[in-house]
Write a protein that holds these residues in place. Structure first.
Motif, short mmCIF file in Angstrom:
data_model
loop_
_atom_site.label_atom_id
_atom_site.label_comp_id
_atom_site.label_asym_id
_atom_site.label_seq_id
_atom_site.Cartn_x
_atom_site.Cartn_y
_atom_site.Cartn_z
N ARG A 97 0.70 -1.42 0.02
CA ARG A 97 -0.01 0.08 -0.04
C ARG A 97 0.79 1.23 -0.10
N PHE A 98 1.98 1.26 0.87
CA PHE A 98 2.98 2.14 0.84
C PHE A 98 3.18 2.73 -0.60
N VAL A 99 3.96 1.71 -1.15
CA VAL A 99 4.71 1.86 -2.40
C VAL A 99 3.66 2.26 -3.41
N ASP A 100 2.30 1.78 -3.29
CA ASP A 100 1.51 2.22 -4.37
C ASP A 100 1.02 3.62 -4.18
N HIS A 101 1.07 4.09 -3.07
CA HIS A 101 0.61 5.60 -2.52
C HIS A 101 1.68 6.43 -3.03
N ARG A 102 3.01 6.16 -2.85
CA ARG A 102 4.06 6.85 -3.30
C ARG A 102 4.32 7.04 -4.72
N LEU A 103 4.07 5.81 -5.40
CA LEU A 103 4.12 6.11 -6.94
C LEU A 103 3.00 6.61 -7.32
N SER A 104 1.81 6.82 -6.84
CA SER A 104 0.55 7.53 -7.25
C SER A 104 1.15 9.17 -7.12
N ILE A 105 1.76 9.48 -5.81
CA ILE A 105 2.12 10.70 -5.66
C ILE A 105 3.06 11.10 -6.65
N TYR A 106 4.04 10.39 -6.98
CA TYR A 106 5.01 10.87 -8.04
C TYR A 106 4.33 10.85 -9.32
N ASP A 107 3.40 10.12 -9.70
CA ASP A 107 2.67 10.46 -11.02
C ASP A 107 1.91 11.74 -10.96
N ARG A 108 1.40 12.04 -9.82
CA ARG A 108 0.67 13.46 -9.83
C ARG A 108 1.47 14.57 -9.69
N THR A 109 2.64 14.54 -9.11
CA THR A 109 3.30 15.51 -8.89
C THR A 109 4.75 15.90 -9.52
N ALA A 110 5.17 14.97 -10.21
CA ALA A 110 6.50 14.84 -10.91
C ALA A 110 6.75 16.15 -11.85
N SER A 111 5.81 16.55 -12.48
CA SER A 111 5.79 17.97 -13.45
C SER A 111 6.14 19.17 -12.49
N ILE A 112 5.13 19.28 -11.54
CA ILE A 112 5.18 20.29 -10.50
C ILE A 112 6.54 20.54 -9.43
N THR A 113 6.99 19.28 -9.39
CA THR A 113 7.98 19.11 -8.42
C THR A 113 9.33 19.43 -9.23
N ARG A 114 9.38 19.02 -10.38
CA ARG A 114 10.48 19.66 -11.15
C ARG A 114 10.75 20.85 -11.26
N ALA A 115 9.71 21.57 -11.37
CA ALA A 115 9.46 23.24 -11.56
C ALA A 115 9.81 23.68 -10.36
N ALA A 116 9.16 22.97 -9.08
CA ALA A 116 9.57 23.59 -7.86
C ALA A 116 11.01 23.28 -7.31
N LYS A 117 11.76 22.46 -7.66
CA LYS A 117 13.04 22.03 -7.53
C LYS A 117 13.82 23.19 -8.09
N LEU A 118 13.51 23.43 -9.44
CA LEU A 118 14.42 24.27 -9.97
C LEU A 118 14.08 25.84 -9.44
N ALA A 119 12.75 26.13 -9.02
CA ALA A 119 12.58 27.35 -8.54
C ALA A 119 13.05 27.51 -6.89
N SER A 120 13.28 26.68 -6.36
CA SER A 120 13.61 26.44 -4.74
C SER A 120 14.96 27.24 -4.68
#
Length: 207
Positions: A97-120
Motif C-alpha cells: 500500500r505504501f509503495v502504491d501510494h508513493r508511486l501515485s504521488i510521483y505520477d501526480r506531482t512529477a512535473s510540478i516537483t521538477r519546476a519547484a526544485k528549479l525555483a527553490s
C-alpha cells in the motif's frame, strides 16, 4: 432596481476575475506538464488567453505567479497525499500500500516537483514548502510502519528510516523511471523489494 443591477455587475466582474485567475494558474501547470519548467509571462498569457497586463493584475510578479501555481496544485492534491494507516494489516500489505501510494504521488506531482526544485534554488518560500512536505511524508512513513519502527532504539530507528526512505526520494523515482523506461510493474516490484529489505532487517531485532 439600479442598486441590484450594480450588484449584479460587481458579481459578474468578480466571477470573471476569478475565472481568469484560475485560467492563468491552470496555464502554468499545463506548461509544466509539457516539460517547460521556467515559463515566461508571455508563455502563460498566450496559453491562458489573457493579456500580460491581466496577469500582473492578479500577481505582483512572475515569482509570485509561479509560487501561487505550485500552492494551487498542492491544494488540489491535498487529500491524495494522505495515506490511511491500519497497523493491524500485515507487514507485506502495508508495504504494498505504501509503495502504491508513493508511486501515485510521483505520477501526480512529477512535473510540478521538477519546476519547484528549479525555483527553490532562488525562492526560500518554495524551499520551505519542500521541507514541510518532506517532514509530513516522513511522519507518514513512521506512522505506517509503527509496529516495526516503534520498538527500535532511536539510533536504530533513524538508520531504518534513512535506508527505507532513500528509494522514495524524488530523484530516486526519476532514476528508477528512466532505468525501467517507466514500466510501472518493474518500478513497483523494485520498490517493494527494497522497502521489505530495509525494514525487514530491523524487524528481526524486534521479534
Amino acid at each position: 432596481m439600479g442598486a441590484m443591477a450594480g450588484h449584479n455587475q460587481t458579481d459578474g466582474r468578480t466571477m470573471r476575475r476569478t475565472r481568469n485567475r484560475e485560467a492563468v494558474l491552470d496555464a502554468v501547470l499545463a506548461i509544466f506538464d509539457e516539460g517547460t519548467l521556467d515559463p515566461s509571462i508571455d508563455d502563460v498569457a498566450m496559453r491562458a488567453g489573457v493579456s500580460n497586463r491581466s496577469i500582473y493584475r492578479y500577481f505582483t510578479d512572475r515569482d509570485h505567479l509561479i509560487r501561487t501555481a505550485m500552492s494551487h496544485s498542492m491544494a488540489r492534491l491535498g487529500p491524495d497525499l494522505m495515506l490511511e494507516v491500519n497497523t493491524s494489516d500485515s507487514f507485506d500489505e502495508r508495504v504494498r500500500r505504501f509503495v502504491d501510494h508513493r508511486l501515485s504521488i510521483y505520477d501526480r506531482t512529477a512535473s510540478i516537483t521538477r519546476a519547484a526544485k528549479l525555483a527553490s534554488a532562488t525562492e526560500p518560500l518554495i524551499a520551505e514548502q519542500f521541507e514541510m512536505a518532506r517532514l509530513m511524508l516522513r511522519q507518514q512513513f513512521l506512522n505506517h510502519f509503527g509496529p516495526e519502527l516503534g520498538p527500535l532504539a532511536p539510533n536504530e530507528q533513524t538508520a531504518a528510516v534513512i535506508a527505507a526512505e532513500l528509494p522514495f526520494q524524488f530523484e530516486s523515482f526519476e532514476f528508477l523511471a528512466a532505468s525501467t523506461n517507466g514500466v510501472r510493474e518493474e518500478m513497483r516490484n523494485l520498490l517493494i523489494d527494497q522497502l521489505t529489505l530495509s525494514i525487514g532487517r530491523f524487524r528481526t531485532t524486534v521479534s
